[in-house]
Design a protein around this motif. Structure first.
Motif, PDB file in Angstrom:
ATOM      1  N   MET A   1      36.017 -43.169 -25.127  1.00  0.00           N
ATOM      2  CA  MET A   1      35.579 -43.541 -23.801  1.00  0.00           C
ATOM      3  C   MET A   1      36.659 -44.427 -23.170  1.00  0.00           C
ATOM      4  N   THR A   2      37.037 -44.102 -21.961  1.00  0.00           N
ATOM      5  CA  THR A   2      38.096 -44.861 -21.289  1.00  0.00           C
ATOM      6  C   THR A   2      37.563 -46.175 -20.730  1.00  0.00           C
ATOM      7  N   VAL A   3      38.472 -47.022 -20.339  1.00  0.00           N
ATOM      8  CA  VAL A   3      38.105 -48.311 -19.756  1.00  0.00           C
ATOM      9  C   VAL A   3      37.237 -48.103 -18.518  1.00  0.00           C
ATOM     10  N   ALA A   4      37.563 -47.111 -17.696  1.00  0.00           N
ATOM     11  CA  ALA A   4      36.790 -46.860 -16.478  1.00  0.00           C
ATOM     12  C   ALA A   4      35.330 -46.563 -16.799  1.00  0.00           C
ATOM     13  N   TRP A   5      35.094 -45.806 -17.853  1.00  0.00           N
ATOM     14  CA  TRP A   5      33.717 -45.490 -18.239  1.00  0.00           C
ATOM     15  C   TRP A   5      32.983 -46.717 -18.755  1.00  0.00           C
ATOM     16  N   VAL A   6      33.662 -47.545 -19.523  1.00  0.00           N
ATOM     17  CA  VAL A   6      33.042 -48.788 -20.016  1.00  0.00           C
ATOM     18  C   VAL A   6      32.680 -49.681 -18.832  1.00  0.00           C
ATOM     19  N   GLU A  82       4.820 -53.718 -15.437  1.00  0.00           N
ATOM     20  CA  GLU A  82       4.663 -52.450 -14.726  1.00  0.00           C
ATOM     21  C   GLU A  82       4.033 -51.419 -15.663  1.00  0.00           C
ATOM     22  N   PRO A  83       3.331 -50.448 -15.103  1.00  0.00           N
ATOM     23  CA  PRO A  83       2.634 -49.481 -15.955  1.00  0.00           C
ATOM     24  C   PRO A  83       3.595 -48.649 -16.806  1.00  0.00           C
ATOM     25  N   THR A  84       3.148 -48.382 -18.020  1.00  0.00           N
ATOM     26  CA  THR A  84       3.901 -47.547 -18.956  1.00  0.00           C
ATOM     27  C   THR A  84       3.024 -46.356 -19.328  1.00  0.00           C
ATOM     28  N   SER A  85       3.611 -45.179 -19.295  1.00  0.00           N
ATOM     29  CA  SER A  85       2.868 -43.985 -19.702  1.00  0.00           C
ATOM     30  C   SER A  85       3.843 -42.991 -20.316  1.00  0.00           C
ATOM     31  N   VAL A  86       3.296 -42.023 -21.002  1.00  0.00           N
ATOM     32  CA  VAL A  86       4.133 -40.976 -21.592  1.00  0.00           C
ATOM     33  C   VAL A  86       4.892 -40.240 -20.490  1.00  0.00           C
ATOM     34  N   ALA A  87       4.247 -39.989 -19.377  1.00  0.00           N
ATOM     35  CA  ALA A  87       4.900 -39.266 -18.274  1.00  0.00           C
ATOM     36  C   ALA A  87       6.074 -40.066 -17.712  1.00  0.00           C
ATOM     37  N   ARG A  88       5.897 -41.370 -17.540  1.00  0.00           N
ATOM     38  CA  ARG A  88       7.001 -42.200 -17.018  1.00  0.00           C
ATOM     39  C   ARG A  88       8.167 -42.233 -17.989  1.00  0.00           C
ATOM     40  N   ILE A  89       7.866 -42.368 -19.271  1.00  0.00           N
ATOM     41  CA  ILE A  89       8.925 -42.385 -20.281  1.00  0.00           C
ATOM     42  C   ILE A  89       9.632 -41.036 -20.334  1.00  0.00           C
ATOM     43  N   ALA A  90       8.885 -39.946 -20.216  1.00  0.00           N
ATOM     44  CA  ALA A  90       9.495 -38.616 -20.200  1.00  0.00           C
ATOM     45  C   ALA A  90      10.447 -38.467 -19.012  1.00  0.00           C
ATOM     46  N   CYS A  91      10.056 -38.998 -17.877  1.00  0.00           N
ATOM     47  CA  CYS A  91      10.926 -38.934 -16.701  1.00  0.00           C
ATOM     48  C   CYS A  91      12.202 -39.742 -16.920  1.00  0.00           C
ATOM     49  N   LEU A  92      12.085 -40.893 -17.569  1.00  0.00           N
ATOM     50  CA  LEU A  92      13.274 -41.683 -17.882  1.00  0.00           C
ATOM     51  C   LEU A  92      14.197 -40.929 -18.828  1.00  0.00           C
ATOM     52  N   VAL A  93      13.620 -40.231 -19.795  1.00  0.00           N
ATOM     53  CA  VAL A  93      14.420 -39.417 -20.723  1.00  0.00           C
ATOM     54  C   VAL A  93      15.184 -38.352 -19.946  1.00  0.00           C
ATOM     55  N   LEU A  94      14.549 -37.752 -18.952  1.00  0.00           N
ATOM     56  CA  LEU A  94      15.225 -36.740 -18.131  1.00  0.00           C
ATOM     57  C   LEU A  94      16.387 -37.352 -17.352  1.00  0.00           C
ATOM     58  N   VAL A  95      16.198 -38.546 -16.823  1.00  0.00           N
ATOM     59  CA  VAL A  95      17.293 -39.213 -16.104  1.00  0.00           C
ATOM     60  C   VAL A  95      18.452 -39.487 -17.057  1.00  0.00           C
ATOM     61  N   VAL A  96      18.140 -40.007 -18.235  1.00  0.00           N
ATOM     62  CA  VAL A  96      19.189 -40.274 -19.232  1.00  0.00           C
ATOM     63  C   VAL A  96      19.907 -38.983 -19.596  1.00  0.00           C
ATOM     64  N   ALA A  97      19.159 -37.896 -19.778  1.00  0.00           N
ATOM     65  CA  ALA A  97      19.779 -36.601 -20.100  1.00  0.00           C
ATOM     66  C   ALA A  97      20.730 -36.169 -18.987  1.00  0.00           C
ATOM     67  N   GLY A  98      20.352 -36.393 -17.745  1.00  0.00           N
ATOM     68  CA  GLY A  98      21.230 -36.064 -16.636  1.00  0.00           C
ATOM     69  C   GLY A  98      22.496 -36.889 -16.615  1.00  0.00           C
ATOM     70  N   VAL A  99      22.361 -38.173 -16.888  1.00  0.00           N
ATOM     71  CA  VAL A  99      23.538 -39.070 -16.925  1.00  0.00           C
ATOM     72  C   VAL A  99      24.467 -38.658 -18.064  1.00  0.00           C
ATOM     73  N   VAL A 100      23.906 -38.407 -19.226  1.00  0.00           N
ATOM     74  CA  VAL A 100      24.720 -37.972 -20.364  1.00  0.00           C
ATOM     75  C   VAL A 100      25.392 -36.649 -20.036  1.00  0.00           C
ATOM     76  N   GLY A 101      24.658 -35.746 -19.421  1.00  0.00           N
ATOM     77  CA  GLY A 101      25.239 -34.451 -19.034  1.00  0.00           C
ATOM     78  C   GLY A 101      26.419 -34.610 -18.089  1.00  0.00           C
ATOM     79  N   LEU A 102      26.297 -35.523 -17.142  1.00  0.00           N
ATOM     80  CA  LEU A 102      27.410 -35.754 -16.209  1.00  0.00           C
ATOM     81  C   LEU A 102      28.641 -36.275 -16.947  1.00  0.00           C
ATOM     82  N   LYS A 103      28.432 -37.113 -17.944  1.00  0.00           N
ATOM     83  CA  LYS A 103      29.573 -37.612 -18.733  1.00  0.00           C
ATOM     84  C   LYS A 103      30.164 -36.491 -19.581  1.00  0.00           C
ATOM     85  N   VAL A 104      29.313 -35.737 -20.262  1.00  0.00           N
ATOM     86  CA  VAL A 104      29.791 -34.690 -21.165  1.00  0.00           C
ATOM     87  C   VAL A 104      30.541 -33.604 -20.393  1.00  0.00           C
TER      88      VAL A 104
END
Length: 106
Positions: A1-6, A82-104
């Protein structure tokens, strides 16, 4: 990972910090959270600007926003009642997957 990414990842974390500080400032009526907001906002923008020297704007901005959004939501759920639910956590996982995908696929 380059300095810019860090730097970009750290800037995304600063986005989380300024968003939470903004909430805690209660409309800028509390000085310490207001100061934390200003400092972390400036640091976040400086870092994003640095990262944009070598990472395309679309990728950098999406990663920066994704880290900030996920981080702020996690802080909200874990420490701010703030409320926590399986659906909210699943949505966060999707956002993380998108961010990782953009890096990869950068």
């Amino acid at each position: 990972m380059t300095v810019a990414w860090v730097v970009l990842v750290l800037s995304g974390l600063m986005e989380t910090a300024w968003a939470v500080a903004l909430d805690r400032s209660q409309g800028f009526s509390r000085p310490v959270p207001s100061l934390i907001f200003v400092v972390t906002l400036v640091l976040s923008m400086i870092g994003l600007g640095y990262a944009l020297k070598s990472i395309p704007v679309g990728t950098a901005y999406a990663v920066w926003v994704g880290i900030g959004a996920v981080g702020t939501t996690v802080v909200g759920m874990a420490w701010l009642g703030e409320p926590t639910s399986v659906a909210r956590i699943a949505c966060l996982v999707l956002v993380v997957a998108g961010v990782v995908g953009l890096k990869v696929f950068h």
